[in-house]
Scaffold this active site. Structure first.
Site, PDB file in Angstrom:
ATOM      1  N   CYS A 121      85.408  56.099  53.842  1.00  0.00           N
ATOM      2  CA  CYS A 121      84.816  57.946  54.108  1.00  0.00           C
ATOM      3  C   CYS A 121      86.369  59.198  54.883  1.00  0.00           C
ATOM      4  CB  CYS A 121      83.618  58.603  54.826  1.00  0.00           C
ATOM      5  SG  CYS A 121      82.514  57.649  53.252  1.00  0.00           S
ATOM      6  N   HIS A 258      83.696  66.497  55.329  1.00  0.00           N
ATOM      7  CA  HIS A 258      83.373  64.969  54.827  1.00  0.00           C
ATOM      8  C   HIS A 258      81.997  65.207  53.682  1.00  0.00           C
ATOM      9  CE1 HIS A 258      82.279  62.017  52.890  1.00  0.00           C
ATOM     10  NE2 HIS A 258      81.082  60.954  53.895  1.00  0.00           N
ATOM     11  N   ASN A 288      77.242  61.788  48.282  1.00  0.00           N
ATOM     12  CA  ASN A 288      79.082  61.337  49.206  1.00  0.00           C
ATOM     13  C   ASN A 288      79.263  60.415  48.267  1.00  0.00           C
ATOM     14  OD1 ASN A 288      80.074  59.732  50.925  1.00  0.00           O
ATOM     15  ND2 ASN A 288      78.897  59.256  52.410  1.00  0.00           N
TER      16      ASN A 288
HETATM   17  O1  UT7 Z   1      80.246  58.872  54.854  1.00  0.00           O
HETATM   18  C1  UT7 Z   1      80.176  58.152  55.920  1.00  0.00           C
HETATM   19  C2  UT7 Z   1      78.836  58.270  56.691  1.00  0.00           C
HETATM   20  N1  UT7 Z   1      77.654  58.066  56.663  1.00  0.00           N
HETATM   21  C3  UT7 Z   1      77.000  59.140  56.845  1.00  0.00           C
HETATM   22  O2  UT7 Z   1      77.299  60.353  57.282  1.00  0.00           O
HETATM   23  C4  UT7 Z   1      75.400  59.306  57.015  1.00  0.00           C
HETATM   24  C5  UT7 Z   1      75.326  59.034  58.226  1.00  0.00           C
HETATM   25  N2  UT7 Z   1      72.910  58.536  58.247  1.00  0.00           N
HETATM   26  C6  UT7 Z   1      72.059  60.100  57.767  1.00  0.00           C
HETATM   27  O3  UT7 Z   1      72.609  60.509  57.154  1.00  0.00           O
HETATM   28  C7  UT7 Z   1      71.215  59.940  57.854  1.00  0.00           C
HETATM   29  O4  UT7 Z   1      71.180  58.587  58.317  1.00  0.00           O
HETATM   30  C8  UT7 Z   1      70.128  58.746  56.429  1.00  0.00           C
HETATM   31  C9  UT7 Z   1      70.035  60.227  55.831  1.00  0.00           C
HETATM   32  C10 UT7 Z   1      70.961  57.601  56.681  1.00  0.00           C
HETATM   33  C11 UT7 Z   1      68.427  58.833  56.911  1.00  0.00           C
HETATM   34  O5  UT7 Z   1      67.860  59.159  57.441  1.00  0.00           O
HETATM   35  P1  UT7 Z   1      67.042  59.304  59.371  1.00  0.00           P
HETATM   36  O6  UT7 Z   1      66.844  60.683  59.683  1.00  0.00           O
HETATM   37  O7  UT7 Z   1      68.253  58.950  59.935  1.00  0.00           O
HETATM   38  O8  UT7 Z   1      66.099  58.119  58.642  1.00  0.00           O
HETATM   39  P2  UT7 Z   1      65.625  57.429  59.213  1.00  0.00           P
HETATM   40  O9  UT7 Z   1      66.716  55.606  59.158  1.00  0.00           O
HETATM   41  O10 UT7 Z   1      65.429  57.171  60.167  1.00  0.00           O
HETATM   42  O11 UT7 Z   1      64.366  56.987  58.117  1.00  0.00           O
HETATM   43  C12 UT7 Z   1      63.087  58.001  58.351  1.00  0.00           C
HETATM   44  C13 UT7 Z   1      62.274  57.401  57.671  1.00  0.00           C
HETATM   45  C14 UT7 Z   1      61.864  55.945  57.548  1.00  0.00           C
HETATM   46  O12 UT7 Z   1      60.823  55.541  57.439  1.00  0.00           O
HETATM   47  P3  UT7 Z   1      60.012  54.578  58.675  1.00  0.00           P
HETATM   48  O13 UT7 Z   1      60.250  53.880  59.274  1.00  0.00           O
HETATM   49  O14 UT7 Z   1      59.930  56.111  59.969  1.00  0.00           O
HETATM   50  O15 UT7 Z   1      58.236  54.488  58.262  1.00  0.00           O
HETATM   51  C15 UT7 Z   1      62.764  54.929  56.146  1.00  0.00           C
HETATM   52  O16 UT7 Z   1      62.121  53.716  55.983  1.00  0.00           O
HETATM   53  O17 UT7 Z   1      62.470  57.259  55.874  1.00  0.00           O
HETATM   54  C16 UT7 Z   1      62.245  56.327  55.179  1.00  0.00           C
HETATM   55  N3  UT7 Z   1      62.982  55.599  54.191  1.00  0.00           N
HETATM   56  C17 UT7 Z   1      63.059  56.628  52.988  1.00  0.00           C
HETATM   57  N4  UT7 Z   1      61.808  57.330  52.058  1.00  0.00           N
HETATM   58  C18 UT7 Z   1      62.098  57.358  51.295  1.00  0.00           C
HETATM   59  C19 UT7 Z   1      64.333  55.735  54.312  1.00  0.00           C
HETATM   60  N5  UT7 Z   1      65.047  55.802  53.042  1.00  0.00           N
HETATM   61  C20 UT7 Z   1      64.304  56.445  52.526  1.00  0.00           C
HETATM   62  C21 UT7 Z   1      64.321  56.673  51.029  1.00  0.00           C
HETATM   63  N6  UT7 Z   1      63.396  57.439  50.421  1.00  0.00           N
HETATM   64  N7  UT7 Z   1      65.493  57.223  50.752  1.00  0.00           N
END
Ligand code: UT7
Length: 331
Positions: A121, A258, A288
């Site tokens: 990225c 980004h 992204n």
């Molecule tokens: O470009 C390279 C750099 N990449 C990035 O910058 C990405 C960086 N990370 C992020 O943007 C975020 O961490 C994410 C958007 C990927 C995830 O957001 P988060 O607030 O960190 O959520 P999480 O991973 O802690 O997940 C929260 C909950 C989980 O459920 P439980 O364990 O709380 O029951 C996940 O299983 O959301 C669930 N979940 C979803 N629910 C609905 C994960 N993906 C999804 C989804 N739809 N697509």
């Protein structure tokens, strides 16, 4: 003939921008039918509302070529004027040859040099910094710097934690070596700062490759871990740019980060004291797109009249590796 240095310094000045998005647009609602997710979750956690996905047979070099043609038209130049092509991509058409040479051939260029650069990225920032070093050395006169990706091809479409985040697209910038005074008032790339730390590999990687698995593999990410590191890394390289140039957040006209996640963008701007009105955000439109996200955002802000000649623009990115970097550009 290399450009003469006369008095003053050589700067890499932006002559044009262009982009290309595949026709097919996939909304969050479309994804609800494919994996267990909701439009609400995706918008709340990321700011993404839609992304573009390449058609079958539509490759990264095809997207990159269209973006390059648009950038050349914007610069009022022809392909013959270009002697350096750098393509930032993690989704090349083939393991080799470089996607850059395919774009070079598609543009009908047979002189100069074309090569790929891989910093995920952060690729576009790394490519701008690399082109800038070539142009300022006097070895080359005009560069096409392209970020082009088809991340849809390396996503695990069963994995809701990653497949909702990424999209396809390409953006291109034409840089030209011009002699300038050597001050912050100069047009061109003022300063660039690149970093990497390979210890973070497991947090964001693709689980395949020619030398390890002989497969292409799928993107794997510990989203929370990447998120945790992103804001700090980004602010560090921007502070490096301020220290090297004498610029401050108040002096910026535009902050073009980004586009991975609106929460990361907003938190970075807030930590740096950059007004939200100066932040260019396109993640809602494109998702992204990895190395393509910054040139796509720059093209949007250029075409809608926000970025004007003379504006001070900060670009920055963080991605797999980890890699991260910033470049300060006077438009
Ligand atoms: O470009 C390279 C750099 N990449 C990035 O910058 C990405 C960086 N990370 C992020 O943007 C975020 O961490 C994410 C958007 C990927 C995830 O957001 P988060 O607030 O960190 O959520 P999480 O991973 O802690 O997940 C929260 C909950 C989980 O459920 P439980 O364990 O709380 O029951 C996940 O299983 O959301 C669930 N979940 C979803 N629910 C609905 C994960 N993906 C999804 C989804 N739809 N697509």
């Amino acid at each position: 003939m290399p450009p003469s240095k006369k008095s003053g310094v050589l700067r890499s000045v932006v002559r044009g921008m262009g982009s290309y998005l595949p026709e097919r647009c996939v909304t969050n609602h479309d994804l609800e039918a494919m994996v267990e997710t909701t439009d609400d979750w995706i918008v709340q956690r990321t700011g993404i509302r839609q992304r573009h996905v390449a058609a079958e047979g539509e490759t990264t070099s095809m997207l990159g070529t269209k973006a390059a043609q648009a950038a050349l038209a914007d610069a009022q130049l022809t392909a013959a004027d270009i002697d350096l092509i750098i393509v930032a991509t993690s989704t090349p058409d083939y393991t080799f040859p470089a996607t850059a040479t395919q774009i070079q051939a598609a543009l009908g260029i047979t002189h100069g040099v074309a090569f790929d650069l891989q910093a995920v990225c952060s690729g576009f920032v790394f490519a701008v910094a690399t082109a800038d070093k070539f142009l300022r050395s006097g070895s080359h006169k005009r560069a096409l710097v392209i970020g082009a990706e088809t991340f849809s091809r390396i996503l695990d479409w069963q994995d809701r934690t990653t497949c909702v985040l990424f999209g396809d697209g390409a953006g291109a910038m034409v840089l030209e070596a011009q002699t300038n005074a050597g001050t912050l008032a100069d047009r061109g790339v003022i300063t660039s700062h690149l970093r990497s730390d390979g210890r973070h590999r497991a947090k964001l990687y693709v689980d395949g490759g020619p030398s390890s698995t002989q497969t292409v593999g799928h993107l794997r990410m510990e989203g929370k871990e990447v998120f945790r590191h992103a804001v700090g890394m980004v602010t560090d390289v921007i502070k490096d740019a301020y220290a090297a140039s004498g610029a401050t957040s108040d002096m910026l006209d535009w902050f073009v980060p980004h586009q991975a996640n609106k929460r990361i963008i907003d938190a970075s701007a807030e930590k740096l004291g950059i007004s939200p009105s100066k932040v260019v955000t396109t993640v809602h439109l494109h998702g992204n797109t990895s190395a393509a996200s910054i040139p796509l955002a720059l093209t949007v802000a250029r075409e809608d009249g926000r970025i004007k000649t003379g504006d001070l623009v900060m670009i920055e990115a963080m991605g797999g590796g980890f890699t991260w970097g910033s470049a300060l550009i006077r438009w």
